[in-house]
Design an enzyme around this catalytic site. Structure first.
Site, PDB file in Angstrom:
ATOM      1  N   ARG A  47       0.771  -1.308  -0.078  1.00 11.88           N
ATOM      2  CA  ARG A  47      -0.104  -0.049   0.137  1.00 11.88           C
ATOM      3  C   ARG A  47       0.790   1.430   0.009  1.00 11.88           C
ATOM      4  NH1 ARG A  47      -2.369   2.899   4.225  1.00 11.88           N
ATOM      5  NH2 ARG A  47      -1.664   1.185   5.642  1.00 11.88           N
ATOM      6  N   TYR A 101     -13.049  15.872 -18.879  1.00  8.30           N
ATOM      7  CA  TYR A 101     -13.700  14.293 -18.485  1.00  8.30           C
ATOM      8  C   TYR A 101     -14.783  14.575 -17.554  1.00  8.30           C
ATOM      9  CZ  TYR A 101     -13.681   9.859 -17.081  1.00  8.30           C
ATOM     10  OH  TYR A 101     -14.177   8.499 -16.262  1.00  8.30           O
ATOM     11  N   ASP A 173      -4.375  17.418 -17.330  1.00  2.58           N
ATOM     12  CA  ASP A 173      -4.594  15.813 -17.491  1.00  2.58           C
ATOM     13  C   ASP A 173      -4.022  15.480 -18.936  1.00  2.58           C
ATOM     14  OD1 ASP A 173      -5.663  13.674 -18.468  1.00  2.58           O
ATOM     15  OD2 ASP A 173      -7.518  13.730 -17.267  1.00  2.58           O
ATOM     16  N   LYS A 198      -5.189   3.921 -20.087  1.00  2.96           N
ATOM     17  CA  LYS A 198      -5.369   4.279 -21.620  1.00  2.96           C
ATOM     18  C   LYS A 198      -3.841   4.046 -22.355  1.00  2.96           C
ATOM     19  CE  LYS A 198      -9.494   5.702 -20.544  1.00  2.96           C
ATOM     20  NZ  LYS A 198      -9.351   6.038 -18.862  1.00  2.96           N
TER      21      LYS A 198
END
Length: 380
Positions: A47, A101, A173, A198
Site C-alpha cells: 500500500r 472529462y 490531464d 489508456k
C-alpha cells in the site's frame, strides 16, 4: 551521457539492479508481507507504493514526463481526486477548465464541493488569461489538453507562466496526448495526471493512474494516496511496466492512423464536423503544432443523420467496437451523450458543443487502409 529519448526511456528506466536473480524483466513481487529492516531502506509494504514493480513504473513515467518524482495509483480518478484533495482544503478555491472529462466534473461537483472547496469554471481554450478568476484563496488550476471529447487545445505555456506569477499550482490531464506527444512540465506546468488505463498501458487489460511533479508535492500526494488506499497491486504494476515499453512506437502508429482517418472523414459528405488538432482546419492547429510532437490517436466526429440511422451505421463498423475506454491497440468508438457526458441534460451538453450525433473515436494501430475502408463502407 547524453539525454535519452522516449523509446529508450520506456525500456531502460526504472530497472531494479538487485534481487532480480539476473532476470531481464523485473519479476512480479507477489507478496503482501516483507521482512524489516530491508538493508537501509524504508519499511516495504504494497500500500505504500514502494515495491520494485511499483517503483519501476514510477521511474519510467517520471522520466518520460521530466518530473522529479511520481505516484502510481489504482485508477485514473484515484490520481485526479487525490491531487485535488492534496492541493485544496475547505475554504480554498480552484479554477477548472470548462470542458473536461465527465468523471472529473462529477468529483468536483460532488465530493469536493461537500468539502467546501469553491470551483470556478473558465474557458481556457478561448481565453488563456484566467487572472480575472483569481481570488485570494485560489490554490490551483486544472486543465485538460487535448480535451475530452472535443479535442480542444489550451495554450499551455501561457497558462503555466501566469500560474507561476500568481503562485498558483497548475495541473494538467495529459492522458489524450501522452508524454510522447506532449511534455507539460517542460512547458512550465507543475503537476501532470494520467489515466494510465489508456495509452500508457495501451492494451485495455488493466486500470491505473499516475501523478508526476516536483518531489516535495509528490511526497504529500504519496502520503494521501497511501492513506486513501489508492495504490495498485504488483501484478497491475508489472503489466503497466510491460505496456510502457512499447508506448513510443505505439504512439507513432496511433498518431499516423488518426491523422489519415481524420483527413478521410473531413472530406466525407456524411460528416459535418471533425475534431482533430492535426488537421489544418482545426481552429487551434497552429497552437498545438507549437508544443505537440504528435497529435494523438483521438478524434471526434459529427455526422448528418438522426439517432436511428447513426446507430445503424455504427453497427456496420467491423473494426471500431463500441466501448467506454480508449487508448488501446484496438480501435474503439463511443457516443459521449451515452457515456462520459450522459450525466448532463441534453441542453447543457449541446451548450458545450457535445451533440447526440458526436462520435468519439479512439484510433488503434490496425492497418490504416482497413480502418478507412471500414468507415467508408459503414457510411455508404
Amino acid at each position: 551521457m547524453k539525454s535519452k529519448k522516449d523509446s529508450t526511456i520506456v525500456l531502460h528506466s526504472g530497472k531494479e539492479n538487485g534481487n532480480n536473480f539476473g532476470a531481464v524483466t523485473t519479476p512480479i513481487f507477489q507478496s503482501s508481507a516483507y521482512l524489516y529492516p530491508y538493508k537501509d531502506e524504508a519499511l516495504k509494504y504494497p500500500r505504500y507504493g514502494n515495491l520494485p514493480n511499483q517503483q519501476e513504473v514510477v521511474d519510467k513515467i517520471s522520466a518520460l514526463e521530466h518530473a522529479e518524482d511520481g505516484v502510481l495509483f489504482s485508477t485514473g480518478m484515484g490520481a485526479i481526486s487525490t491531487v485535488f484533495l492534496t492541493l485544496a482544503k475547505p475554504g480554498d478555491h480552484i479554477i477548472v477548465q470548462d470542458q473536461i472529462y465527465g468523471g472529473t466534473t462529477s468529483f468536483l461537483e460532488g465530493l469536493l464541493k461537500d468539502f467546501k472547496v469553491e470551483v470556478t469554471y473558465h474557458d481556457f481554450c478561448n481565453n488563456p488569461d484566467f487572472t480575472s478568476c483569481v481570488k485570494p484563496n485560489t490554490k490551483a488550476l486544472y486543465i485538460e489538453s487535448p480535451s475530452n471529447p472535443l479535442l480542444k487545445i489550451v495554450d499551455i505555456p501561457v497558462i503555466a507562466k501566469l500560474a507561476k506569477e500568481k503562485k498558483i499550482i497548475s495541473v494538467i490531464d495529459n492522458t489524450f496526448a501522452t508524454p510522447v506527444n506532449q511534455k507539460p512540465i517542460l512547458l512550465g506546468i507543475d503537476v501532470v495526471v494520467h489515466s494510465a488505463t489508456k495509452y500508457l498501458n495501451g492494451h485495455s487489460d488493466l486500470i491505473s493512474g499516475f501523478v508526476a511533479g516536483y518531489s516535495d508535492l509528490m511526497k504529500q500526494v504519496r502520503k494521501n494516496a497511501r492513506d486513501l488506499g489508492c495504490t495498485p497491486n504488483d501484478l497491475s504494476a508489472f503489466f503497466l511496466a510491460r505496456g510502457l515499453k512499447t508506448l513510443s512506437i505505439r504512439m507513432e502508429r496511433h498518431n499516423s492512423n488518426a491523422q489519415k482517418l481524420a483527413e478521410f472523414l473531413e472530406n466525407h459528405k456524411k460528416v459535418t464536423k471533425i475534431n482533430y488538432p492535426g488537421l489544418k482546419s482545426h481552429p487551434q492547429h497552429k497552437l498545438a503544432a507549437g508544443f505537440m510532437k504528435g497529435f494523438g490517436g483521438m478524434l471526434s466526429v459529427e455526422v448528418d443523420m438522426d439517432q436511428k440511422e447513426l446507430n445503424e451505421k455504427l453497427a456496420k463498423l467491423n473494426y471500431f467496437k463500441r466501448a467506454v475506454s480508449l487508448g488501446g491497440v484496438e480501435s474503439l468508438i463511443c457516443l459521449p451523450c451515452e457515456t462520459s457526458h450522459s450525466y448532463l441534460p441534453k441542453a447543457e451538453r449541446e451548450k458545450l458543443g457535445i451533440k447526440d450525433s458526436l462520435i468519439r473515436v479512439s484510433v488503434g494501430i490496425e492497418d490504416v487502409e482497413d480502418l478507412i475502408n471500414d468507415w467508408d463502407e459503414a457510411l455508404a
